[in-house]
Design a protein around this motif. Sequence first.
Motif, PDB file in Angstrom:
ATOM      1  N   GLN A 396      19.453  57.089 -50.660  1.00  0.00           N
ATOM      2  CA  GLN A 396      19.485  57.409 -52.085  1.00  0.00           C
ATOM      3  C   GLN A 396      19.708  58.904 -52.263  1.00  0.00           C
ATOM      4  O   GLN A 396      18.995  59.727 -51.682  1.00  0.00           O
ATOM      5  N   VAL A 397      20.738  59.251 -53.069  1.00  0.00           N
ATOM      6  CA  VAL A 397      21.086  60.643 -53.338  1.00  0.00           C
ATOM      7  C   VAL A 397      20.407  61.054 -54.636  1.00  0.00           C
ATOM      8  O   VAL A 397      20.677  60.496 -55.697  1.00  0.00           O
ATOM      9  N   ASP A 398      19.536  62.019 -54.533  1.00  0.00           N
ATOM     10  CA  ASP A 398      18.775  62.478 -55.702  1.00  0.00           C
ATOM     11  C   ASP A 398      19.489  63.671 -56.326  1.00  0.00           C
ATOM     12  O   ASP A 398      19.020  64.809 -56.263  1.00  0.00           O
ATOM     13  N   SER A 399      20.668  63.400 -56.946  1.00  0.00           N
ATOM     14  CA  SER A 399      21.508  64.491 -57.445  1.00  0.00           C
ATOM     15  C   SER A 399      21.067  65.018 -58.795  1.00  0.00           C
ATOM     16  O   SER A 399      21.512  66.083 -59.229  1.00  0.00           O
ATOM     17  N   ASP A 400      20.223  64.299 -59.495  1.00  0.00           N
ATOM     18  CA  ASP A 400      19.670  64.766 -60.773  1.00  0.00           C
ATOM     19  C   ASP A 400      20.783  65.169 -61.732  1.00  0.00           C
ATOM     20  O   ASP A 400      20.772  66.252 -62.322  1.00  0.00           O
ATOM     21  N   THR A 401      21.800  64.306 -61.897  1.00  0.00           N
ATOM     22  CA  THR A 401      22.898  64.586 -62.816  1.00  0.00           C
ATOM     23  C   THR A 401      23.118  63.383 -63.723  1.00  0.00           C
ATOM     24  O   THR A 401      22.905  62.238 -63.322  1.00  0.00           O
ATOM     25  N   THR A 402      23.544  63.681 -64.942  1.00  0.00           N
ATOM     26  CA  THR A 402      23.847  62.607 -65.896  1.00  0.00           C
ATOM     27  C   THR A 402      25.339  62.293 -65.923  1.00  0.00           C
ATOM     28  O   THR A 402      25.753  61.366 -66.605  1.00  0.00           O
ATOM     29  N   ASP A 403      26.140  63.087 -65.194  1.00  0.00           N
ATOM     30  CA  ASP A 403      27.577  62.870 -65.126  1.00  0.00           C
ATOM     31  C   ASP A 403      27.871  61.806 -64.067  1.00  0.00           C
ATOM     32  O   ASP A 403      27.659  62.024 -62.868  1.00  0.00           O
ATOM     33  N   VAL A 404      28.346  60.648 -64.517  1.00  0.00           N
ATOM     34  CA  VAL A 404      28.598  59.528 -63.605  1.00  0.00           C
ATOM     35  C   VAL A 404      29.640  59.904 -62.557  1.00  0.00           C
ATOM     36  O   VAL A 404      29.517  59.530 -61.384  1.00  0.00           O
ATOM     37  N   ARG A 405      30.664  60.668 -62.952  1.00  0.00           N
ATOM     38  CA  ARG A 405      31.718  61.034 -62.002  1.00  0.00           C
ATOM     39  C   ARG A 405      31.166  61.896 -60.871  1.00  0.00           C
ATOM     40  O   ARG A 405      31.567  61.733 -59.715  1.00  0.00           O
ATOM     41  N   ILE A 406      30.263  62.808 -61.210  1.00  0.00           N
ATOM     42  CA  ILE A 406      29.679  63.664 -60.176  1.00  0.00           C
ATOM     43  C   ILE A 406      28.814  62.840 -59.234  1.00  0.00           C
ATOM     44  O   ILE A 406      28.845  63.018 -58.003  1.00  0.00           O
ATOM     45  N   ALA A 407      28.025  61.907 -59.807  1.00  0.00           N
ATOM     46  CA  ALA A 407      27.176  61.053 -58.966  1.00  0.00           C
ATOM     47  C   ALA A 407      28.028  60.204 -58.023  1.00  0.00           C
ATOM     48  O   ALA A 407      27.718  60.068 -56.828  1.00  0.00           O
ATOM     49  N   GLU A 408      29.111  59.617 -58.538  1.00  0.00           N
ATOM     50  CA  GLU A 408      30.006  58.816 -57.694  1.00  0.00           C
ATOM     51  C   GLU A 408      30.663  59.683 -56.628  1.00  0.00           C
ATOM     52  O   GLU A 408      30.874  59.233 -55.492  1.00  0.00           O
ATOM     53  N   ASN A 409      30.998  60.911 -56.990  1.00  0.00           N
ATOM     54  CA  ASN A 409      31.598  61.828 -56.030  1.00  0.00           C
ATOM     55  C   ASN A 409      30.641  62.114 -54.873  1.00  0.00           C
ATOM     56  O   ASN A 409      31.044  62.148 -53.705  1.00  0.00           O
ATOM     57  N   HIS A 410      29.353  62.305 -55.179  1.00  0.00           N
ATOM     58  CA  HIS A 410      28.371  62.558 -54.124  1.00  0.00           C
ATOM     59  C   HIS A 410      28.269  61.356 -53.181  1.00  0.00           C
ATOM     60  O   HIS A 410      28.193  61.523 -51.949  1.00  0.00           O
ATOM     61  N   ILE A 411      28.283  60.157 -53.753  1.00  0.00           N
ATOM     62  CA  ILE A 411      28.202  58.953 -52.923  1.00  0.00           C
ATOM     63  C   ILE A 411      29.420  58.850 -52.011  1.00  0.00           C
ATOM     64  O   ILE A 411      29.304  58.572 -50.804  1.00  0.00           O
ATOM     65  N   ARG A 412      30.617  59.105 -52.571  1.00  0.00           N
ATOM     66  CA  ARG A 412      31.837  59.016 -51.759  1.00  0.00           C
ATOM     67  C   ARG A 412      31.830  60.051 -50.641  1.00  0.00           C
ATOM     68  O   ARG A 412      32.254  59.775 -49.520  1.00  0.00           O
ATOM     69  N   GLN A 413      31.364  61.252 -50.961  1.00  0.00           N
ATOM     70  CA  GLN A 413      31.317  62.292 -49.936  1.00  0.00           C
ATOM     71  C   GLN A 413      30.367  61.924 -48.799  1.00  0.00           C
ATOM     72  O   GLN A 413      30.684  62.127 -47.621  1.00  0.00           O
ATOM     73  N   LEU A 414      29.206  61.415 -49.153  1.00  0.00           N
ATOM     74  CA  LEU A 414      28.229  61.063 -48.126  1.00  0.00           C
ATOM     75  C   LEU A 414      28.740  59.908 -47.278  1.00  0.00           C
ATOM     76  O   LEU A 414      28.569  59.894 -46.053  1.00  0.00           O
ATOM     77  N   ILE A 415      29.385  58.933 -47.913  1.00  0.00           N
ATOM     78  CA  ILE A 415      29.966  57.814 -47.158  1.00  0.00           C
ATOM     79  C   ILE A 415      31.052  58.329 -46.212  1.00  0.00           C
ATOM     80  O   ILE A 415      31.164  57.877 -45.063  1.00  0.00           O
TER      81      ILE A 415
END
Length: 609
Positions: A396-415
């Motif tokens: 679980q990435v605890d990015s603390d952001t409300t921007d869905v695109r940024i959250a999805e970007n973090h998931i893609r980067q980690l994957i």
Amino acid sequence: MVQSTHQFTELEQQHMEYLIRDVLLRHQLSTEREHHQRWLQSLRQLTGSLRLDELLLTIMDHALEVLPSASAGLFLMHDPISDNMQPRAQRGFHDSIYDYRAQTHEGITGRVFSEGVARVYPTFASIFEDIHNVDEERLGLVAGSFLGDDLTVHGMLAVPVRMHTDKIGVMLIYQFDDSRTLHQGDLDKLQGFTDQAAIAIVHARMYSELLDNNRYLEQRSQIHRVYTQLSIDNAPLEQIVQTAADMLKFPVCFVDTEAQQTYSAEGYEYIATEQDTSGNAMWTTDDQYAVDAASHKTPSSNEQIYPVRNGSLLVGYFQLPIQRALEPLEEVILEQASAIVLLHMMNMYSMTGMLYRQSRDFFDELLQHRDPHTLADGLRRYGLHAESPLYVALLQVDSDTTDVRIAENHIRQLIARIDRQPERGAYLLFGSSDKITLLCNTSSASTPSQLAEQLDVIISHWQRDSSIPVYGGIGGAYNGLEQIARSHNEAGRALSYARRRRQTGVMTYADIGINRLFLQQEPQEIENYVQEILSPLRIPKYAAAELEQTLRMYIQENRIAAATAEKLFIHPNTLYVRLRRIEEILQVNLNDSGDWMKVYLACHLSETY
């Protein structure tokens, strides 16, 4: 000379004088008419060319024809960007004169341009008065550019070239012979000529700008057509990058910060640094590369970058092996390339999202375990085997952001970082919301503890680069598809435990130990239990006596009095006094197993939850 012995009468002398004057006047009138016709012809020819460079040379030629005593000429045009005067046309000079730059605040050129008043300099002395503030090096450049040796400037005309309030430049006429002295009439004639020339210059400049704009729009349209065709053909990123390099006339590289890949055009040598290979700065999408096209930040001393964004999100950048500012058409090329790259990446994200949804739907079927034979066949598509132990890992990435695109970007980067691991085995993997799910075989990947070590390394690099915490949990490995739900549940509990303790990294369910018993308890119930047992020690007068600290150190040192006293820097007798006081306050007997367990558990839970 005609000699005669005839004595002319006074009337004959007057008649002869009138005849001579008539001849001289007719000659002067013919000369003036010739000059006037040449002047008019020059003015008519000024309107015959709309190409600025050609027109400036024409003006210079005719200016020298209009003034018969002129020896050389120089036209300097004002450059508003550098605010200096630059030679644009010359006659009687070497081409080295084009290297000369005149300041608008010094010398004859600067004075005439600033004041807007024409000046005649009939002698060298008068010239010297207005060039005293020009440095010798630039004066030497002008003198050394004259065609001819040992030339002396005897006179000079300086006329401003302007149209209304538009200051265009200055016309300079030089006189090398001293057969006649330049005068106000010469200046008026040159000023009249340059006033008409200014109109032609403005028209030619407008025409030149129009041609440049049309040429720019045509080239921009061609660039757009090329990239539109690439988009229609669904060209790969490699081809898009190569096309950009071909148009720019220098090699480039595109860095995909999400997939963490580079695409280099022919001739571009991308050298991965130690930072690149470990997955840090070069792959980050933080503001260190959040720059606009006008202020490119350089990752190295001889390169700059051109960012590619999806809204406020940086998804990649072009790396350019240049230090100079980009030309307008180069900006257009990169702008169009960025748009096609972004569209290509959005398509890839859509396909990736579809694959994630398919994997997630299949994983949900595994959890429900409705058709074992079909599920076993489905597992094989991911390189997994139903006959080998299976286990689940959750991140679980605890990015603390409300921007869905940024959250999805973090998931893609980690994957992408997980997929880049050379020792990775086969697994089912997908991202959803802020979580990543992995289903692994012990035979094809590694044991839960080995996977935890691998993921810890990835998470450590990630957190160092992005400062975004990642928590993980891994369930036990079990035989049978029906046990996947059990492992998934355990992974979720381990993840929840790690989040409660704010312990980043990956924790296996087996590592939780006795704390498994309390994972289902509400945090408030645990807090109530801790307060019920330990609150008497937290009364100010007892807290000041450090009784709770003594109790915790006693537990930590496994109830060894000597070791506890040493750590607290007190005498063993003092320790025994404190322990008896703790028993009295808590109404317990620390030698009783039940009481000891109650106190020990309260201290443990207060530190864990």
